[in-house]
Design an enzyme around this catalytic site. Structure first.
Site, PDB file in Angstrom:
ATOM      1  N   ARG A 237      -0.405  -2.896  -9.755  1.00 58.99           N
ATOM      2  CA  ARG A 237      -0.747  -1.511  -9.464  1.00 58.99           C
ATOM      3  C   ARG A 237      -1.856  -1.079 -10.414  1.00 58.99           C
ATOM      4  O   ARG A 237      -1.808  -1.365 -11.610  1.00 58.99           O
ATOM      5  CB  ARG A 237       0.474  -0.597  -9.611  1.00 58.99           C
ATOM      6  CG  ARG A 237       1.434  -0.652  -8.422  1.00 58.99           C
ATOM      7  CD  ARG A 237       0.784  -0.049  -7.175  1.00 58.99           C
ATOM      8  NE  ARG A 237       1.668  -0.031  -6.008  1.00 58.99           N
ATOM      9  CZ  ARG A 237       1.707  -0.952  -5.067  1.00 58.99           C
ATOM     10  NH1 ARG A 237       0.935  -2.030  -5.186  1.00 58.99           N
ATOM     11  NH2 ARG A 237       2.504  -0.828  -4.025  1.00 58.99           N
ATOM     12  N   GLU A 266      -7.956   4.638  -5.530  1.00 58.53           N
ATOM     13  CA  GLU A 266      -8.278   3.814  -4.365  1.00 58.53           C
ATOM     14  C   GLU A 266      -8.538   4.694  -3.153  1.00 58.53           C
ATOM     15  O   GLU A 266      -7.758   5.625  -2.901  1.00 58.53           O
ATOM     16  CB  GLU A 266      -7.130   2.830  -4.081  1.00 58.53           C
ATOM     17  CG  GLU A 266      -6.917   1.822  -5.195  1.00 58.53           C
ATOM     18  CD  GLU A 266      -5.810   0.812  -4.907  1.00 58.53           C
ATOM     19  OE1 GLU A 266      -5.231   0.859  -3.807  1.00 58.53           O
ATOM     20  OE2 GLU A 266      -5.527  -0.026  -5.775  1.00 58.53           O
ATOM     21  N   HIS A 285      -7.816  -4.066  -2.385  1.00 61.38           N
ATOM     22  CA  HIS A 285      -6.348  -4.096  -2.301  1.00 61.38           C
ATOM     23  C   HIS A 285      -5.903  -4.917  -1.080  1.00 61.38           C
ATOM     24  O   HIS A 285      -5.181  -4.427  -0.209  1.00 61.38           O
ATOM     25  CB  HIS A 285      -5.777  -2.675  -2.232  1.00 61.38           C
ATOM     26  CG  HIS A 285      -4.348  -2.599  -2.691  1.00 61.38           C
ATOM     27  ND1 HIS A 285      -3.808  -1.479  -3.259  1.00 61.38           N
ATOM     28  CD2 HIS A 285      -3.331  -3.517  -2.667  1.00 61.38           C
ATOM     29  CE1 HIS A 285      -2.534  -1.693  -3.564  1.00 61.38           C
ATOM     30  NE2 HIS A 285      -2.229  -2.925  -3.213  1.00 61.38           N
TER      31      HIS A 285
END
Length: 324
Positions: A237, A266, A285
């Site tokens: 994370r 993000e 991601h």
């Protein structure tokens, strides 16, 4: 009469049909206030909630008084207020098992791509810079027989250790809340404190969930303890790492390079210094982002919701004690 559920994510046709065979499904694009207001009756009656990425907090739960289970198409659940769910005895289901191998592949991809500068030199080839024999300015560094430090030895850490140990003859160091006997027996992994791991590892791979304890766990102090030749990898994370401290460590040469699949914000801001650094591999991601795994995650989430609303929270439940 079938229970009602809210679906806020697209599903493959066969999985949607499976969901609809068990529930009355209301499909919505998101969980915004506008959407909730437009479907107020459906939200107030829904016993189940299925989707991903959206914030599920106490304010939303007030709009869903009949909710009994929420199922996320992800392993991470930091966008859910677990305490608020637990207080109302609402089960939170996630998909921790089906993405393990794929995320471990992504981590190994980051290790290899960053070490060998694969993206950077590929772009140089496309730009026409390969005009003869390559020199040291094209070279990367070896991966085989280098020491890999894994921060967080869960399912994904174990799968990464398997790849590194058997595929690349890498000694494994790890730091976790407890000793992991399987990692030690199968891969000769050595448990150590975080400072030792940082000082001795050639690659530092962080695979941690985001909690109050792990927020900014890796910061300026930790980067100072790494080798100047160290390559830092994060696919857990983003906020586990102090991104400003990472940028400073890369700019100053305190560490050699970084391979990143997650970020504090993000999508990554277009003006982030990380985007201009040749010694950074930045991915959007993609940890679990393959066709096969995303399908399996969605299927798992559907099954999780079916099981939870049938009273079975024996598998994949984040808060089983709160709902029993």
């Amino acid at each position: 009469m079938k229970p009602s559920v809210i679906l806020y994510k697209s599903l493959p046709d066969d999985l949607l049909a499976r969901l609809e065979s068990h529930f009355n499904v209301t499909r919505v694009p998101d969980l915004s206030p506008e959407t909730i207001e437009a479907h107020a009756s459906a939200f107030s009656e829904a016993q189940g909630l299925l989707g991903s990425s959206e914030k599920v907090d106490a304010a939303l739960l007030e709009k869903m008084p009949a909710l009994r289970a929420a199922s996320t198409v992800s392993v991470g659940y930091d966008n859910f207020d677990v305490d608020a769910l637990s207080a109302k005895k609402i089960a939170l289901m996630h998909t921790p098992t089906v993405l393990t191998e794929t995320v471990a592949d992504t981590l190994m991809t980051l290790v290899l791509t960053t070490a060998r500068r694969a993206l950077e030199v590929a772009e140089r080839v496309k730009a026409g810079e390969w005009t003869g024999s390559i020199g040291p300015d094209w070279f990367g560094c070896d991966v085989h027989h280098k020491t890999l430090g894994i921060v967080g030895m869960g399912r994904i850490g174990l799968a990464l250790a398997q790849r590194a140990h058997f595929g690349f003859n890498m000694p494994i160091l790890y730091n976790a809340r407890r000793h992991h006997s399987e990692a030690e027996e199968r891969f000769n992994a050595r448990y150590c404190d975080l400072d030792t791991l940082l000082a001795e590892s050639d690659f530092v791979c962080v695979i941690l969930p985001l909690t109050d304890e792990t927020h900014h766990m890796i910061g300026a102090e930790q980067f100072r303890k790494m080798k100047k030749s160290a390559i830092f990898i994060n696919a857990g994370r983003g906020p586990v790492v102090d991104e400003n401290a990472l940028i400073a460590a890369l700019q100053s040469g305190e560490i050699h390079a970084a391979g990143l699949d997650v970020f504090e914000q993000e999508p990554l801001s277009k003006d982030s210094p990380l985007l201009t650094m040749k010694n950074v591999v930045a991915l959007p991601h993609i940890g679990s982002a393959t066709h096969e795994t995303r399908y399996n995650m969605a299927a798992c989430a559907v099954d999780n919701l079916i099981n939870a609303l049938n009273g079975d929270v024996s598998q994949n439940c984040v808060n089983p004690k709160a709902v029993k």
